[in-house]
Motif scaffolding. Structure first.
Motif, PDB file in Angstrom:
ATOM      1  N   ALA A  82     -40.307  23.489  -2.955  1.00  0.00           N
ATOM      2  CA  ALA A  82     -39.295  22.665  -2.277  1.00  0.00           C
ATOM      3  C   ALA A  82     -38.708  21.650  -3.252  1.00  0.00           C
ATOM      4  O   ALA A  82     -37.480  21.482  -3.323  1.00  0.00           O
ATOM      5  N   ALA A  83     -39.579  20.985  -4.005  1.00  0.00           N
ATOM      6  CA  ALA A  83     -39.096  19.983  -4.973  1.00  0.00           C
ATOM      7  C   ALA A  83     -38.198  20.640  -6.022  1.00  0.00           C
ATOM      8  O   ALA A  83     -37.097  20.154  -6.306  1.00  0.00           O
ATOM      9  N   MET A  84     -38.655  21.753  -6.591  1.00  0.00           N
ATOM     10  CA  MET A  84     -37.872  22.402  -7.654  1.00  0.00           C
ATOM     11  C   MET A  84     -36.536  22.915  -7.141  1.00  0.00           C
ATOM     12  O   MET A  84     -35.508  22.741  -7.794  1.00  0.00           O
ATOM     13  N   ILE A  85     -36.541  23.560  -5.978  1.00  0.00           N
ATOM     14  CA  ILE A  85     -35.296  24.103  -5.432  1.00  0.00           C
ATOM     15  C   ILE A  85     -34.312  22.984  -5.122  1.00  0.00           C
ATOM     16  O   ILE A  85     -33.113  23.101  -5.400  1.00  0.00           O
ATOM     17  N   MET A  86     -34.798  21.885  -4.578  1.00  0.00           N
ATOM     18  CA  MET A  86     -33.916  20.758  -4.255  1.00  0.00           C
ATOM     19  C   MET A  86     -33.382  20.063  -5.503  1.00  0.00           C
ATOM     20  O   MET A  86     -32.348  19.392  -5.442  1.00  0.00           O
ATOM     21  N   LEU A  87     -34.075  20.220  -6.627  1.00  0.00           N
ATOM     22  CA  LEU A  87     -33.614  19.603  -7.873  1.00  0.00           C
ATOM     23  C   LEU A  87     -32.517  20.415  -8.562  1.00  0.00           C
ATOM     24  O   LEU A  87     -31.804  19.897  -9.418  1.00  0.00           O
ATOM     25  N   ILE A  88     -32.352  21.690  -8.173  1.00  0.00           N
ATOM     26  CA  ILE A  88     -31.324  22.536  -8.804  1.00  0.00           C
ATOM     27  C   ILE A  88     -29.914  21.980  -8.565  1.00  0.00           C
ATOM     28  O   ILE A  88     -29.173  21.770  -9.530  1.00  0.00           O
ATOM     29  N   PRO A  89     -29.493  21.727  -7.298  1.00  0.00           N
ATOM     30  CA  PRO A  89     -28.119  21.219  -7.117  1.00  0.00           C
ATOM     31  C   PRO A  89     -27.917  19.817  -7.682  1.00  0.00           C
ATOM     32  O   PRO A  89     -26.775  19.408  -7.905  1.00  0.00           O
ATOM     33  N   LEU A  90     -29.009  19.098  -7.921  1.00  0.00           N
ATOM     34  CA  LEU A  90     -28.895  17.777  -8.535  1.00  0.00           C
ATOM     35  C   LEU A  90     -28.802  17.890 -10.063  1.00  0.00           C
ATOM     36  O   LEU A  90     -28.718  16.885 -10.764  1.00  0.00           O
ATOM     37  N   ASP A  91     -28.837  19.130 -10.564  1.00  0.00           N
ATOM     38  CA  ASP A  91     -28.729  19.446 -11.998  1.00  0.00           C
ATOM     39  C   ASP A  91     -29.845  18.796 -12.820  1.00  0.00           C
ATOM     40  O   ASP A  91     -29.611  18.304 -13.921  1.00  0.00           O
ATOM     41  N   ARG A  92     -31.058  18.816 -12.257  1.00  0.00           N
ATOM     42  CA  ARG A  92     -32.195  18.226 -12.969  1.00  0.00           C
ATOM     43  C   ARG A  92     -33.123  19.276 -13.558  1.00  0.00           C
ATOM     44  O   ARG A  92     -33.950  18.966 -14.411  1.00  0.00           O
ATOM     45  N   VAL A  93     -33.027  20.510 -13.059  1.00  0.00           N
ATOM     46  CA  VAL A  93     -33.809  21.636 -13.599  1.00  0.00           C
ATOM     47  C   VAL A  93     -32.906  22.851 -13.671  1.00  0.00           C
ATOM     48  O   VAL A  93     -32.007  23.008 -12.839  1.00  0.00           O
ATOM     49  N   PRO A  94     -33.133  23.729 -14.656  1.00  0.00           N
ATOM     50  CA  PRO A  94     -32.311  24.936 -14.727  1.00  0.00           C
ATOM     51  C   PRO A  94     -32.723  25.939 -13.647  1.00  0.00           C
ATOM     52  O   PRO A  94     -33.913  26.197 -13.444  1.00  0.00           O
ATOM     53  N   ALA A  95     -31.728  26.501 -12.966  1.00  0.00           N
ATOM     54  CA  ALA A  95     -31.991  27.447 -11.873  1.00  0.00           C
ATOM     55  C   ALA A  95     -32.767  28.668 -12.369  1.00  0.00           C
ATOM     56  O   ALA A  95     -33.643  29.170 -11.667  1.00  0.00           O
ATOM     57  N   TRP A  96     -32.452  29.146 -13.582  1.00  0.00           N
ATOM     58  CA  TRP A  96     -33.128  30.337 -14.092  1.00  0.00           C
ATOM     59  C   TRP A  96     -34.630  30.098 -14.238  1.00  0.00           C
ATOM     60  O   TRP A  96     -35.436  30.997 -13.967  1.00  0.00           O
ATOM     61  N   ALA A  97     -35.021  28.898 -14.649  1.00  0.00           N
ATOM     62  CA  ALA A  97     -36.446  28.594 -14.833  1.00  0.00           C
ATOM     63  C   ALA A  97     -37.143  28.510 -13.476  1.00  0.00           C
ATOM     64  O   ALA A  97     -38.269  29.009 -13.314  1.00  0.00           O
ATOM     65  N   VAL A  98     -36.471  27.911 -12.498  1.00  0.00           N
ATOM     66  CA  VAL A  98     -37.045  27.836 -11.151  1.00  0.00           C
ATOM     67  C   VAL A  98     -37.203  29.245 -10.580  1.00  0.00           C
ATOM     68  O   VAL A  98     -38.210  29.559  -9.958  1.00  0.00           O
ATOM     69  N   PHE A  99     -36.204  30.107 -10.812  1.00  0.00           N
ATOM     70  CA  PHE A  99     -36.309  31.496 -10.358  1.00  0.00           C
ATOM     71  C   PHE A  99     -37.525  32.183 -10.975  1.00  0.00           C
ATOM     72  O   PHE A  99     -38.287  32.866 -10.279  1.00  0.00           O
ATOM     73  N   CYS A 100     -37.715  32.013 -12.283  1.00  0.00           N
ATOM     74  CA  CYS A 100     -38.864  32.641 -12.966  1.00  0.00           C
ATOM     75  C   CYS A 100     -40.189  32.124 -12.396  1.00  0.00           C
ATOM     76  O   CYS A 100     -41.129  32.897 -12.195  1.00  0.00           O
TER      77      CYS A 100
END
Length: 195
Positions: A82-100
């Motif tokens: 939940a934390a990682m996914i919510m950080l994607i639109p805030l541009d704080r983590v790369p989406a590709w890394a969260v996907f992996c």
């Protein structure tokens, strides 16, 4: 009924509390502000502490339950994802890394389920435990995100830290451990199933 026994013992209640914290974390991150970031980091931090506490209490009181064994890793994954996914639109983590990371979690859960259906237990590895610890270190930094500093007097800066840089440093260490531990689980699974 005692909080030391029964299905809803204190360790299981703490785990359920961690699951209940997930929607609160999501709502806080829907409305980005510095204060919401601080509250989100606090919610995440308290939930992360309960991750350690529920396991410690369950072992100490000898109240390890099947429900607890199921809920504990589920609560961890829900909280972190939940934390990682919510950080994607805030541009704080790369989406590709969260996907992996998400793909690894699904793969490992699937492999462990297949092994379990065959009566084989693939225990959590130390790599997986280290990965979780580093994730739980990275995410508060990414949630806090902003620069924080304390001033001593008017012109002298005593302490200054960019929490995003702190968090992203540990995020990439956690990412590397995620991939490494995922490959380790895959290797163990193939070795066990090949027998």
């Amino acid at each position: 009924m005692s909080l030391r026994s029964g299905l809803l013992n204190l360790p299981n209640l703490l785990t359920l509390g961690r699951i209940a914290a997930v929607p609160l974390l999501v709502v806080l991150l829907l409305f980005e502000s510095r204060s919401n970031c601080i509250w989100a980091a606090a919610v995440f931090g308290v939930a992360a502490i309960t991750d350690w506490l529920d396991g410690w209490l369950a072992r100490r009181w000898q109240v390890v339950t099947v429900l607890g064994k199921f809920l504990d890793p589920l609560a961890d994954k829900l909280l972190v994802m939940a934390a990682m996914i919510m950080l994607i639109p805030l541009d704080r983590v790369p989406a590709w890394a969260v996907f992996c990371i998400l793909a690894r979690e699904m793969l490992v859960t699937g492999l462990r389920s297949i092994a379990s259906s065959e009566g084989i237990v693939i225990d959590a590895s130390n790599l997986g435990k280290y990965k979780t610890i580093i994730q739980m270190t990275a995410l508060p930094g990414l949630l806090l995100h902003y620069d924080y500093y304390w001033l001593f007097g008017i012109e002298w800066e005593l302490f200054h830290v960019n929490m995003h840089n702190f968090g992203i440093f540990y995020f990439y260490i956690a990412f590397a451990l995620t991939i490494w531990s995922g490959a380790d689980y895959l290797f163990k699974f193939s070795k066990v199933i090949a027998k």
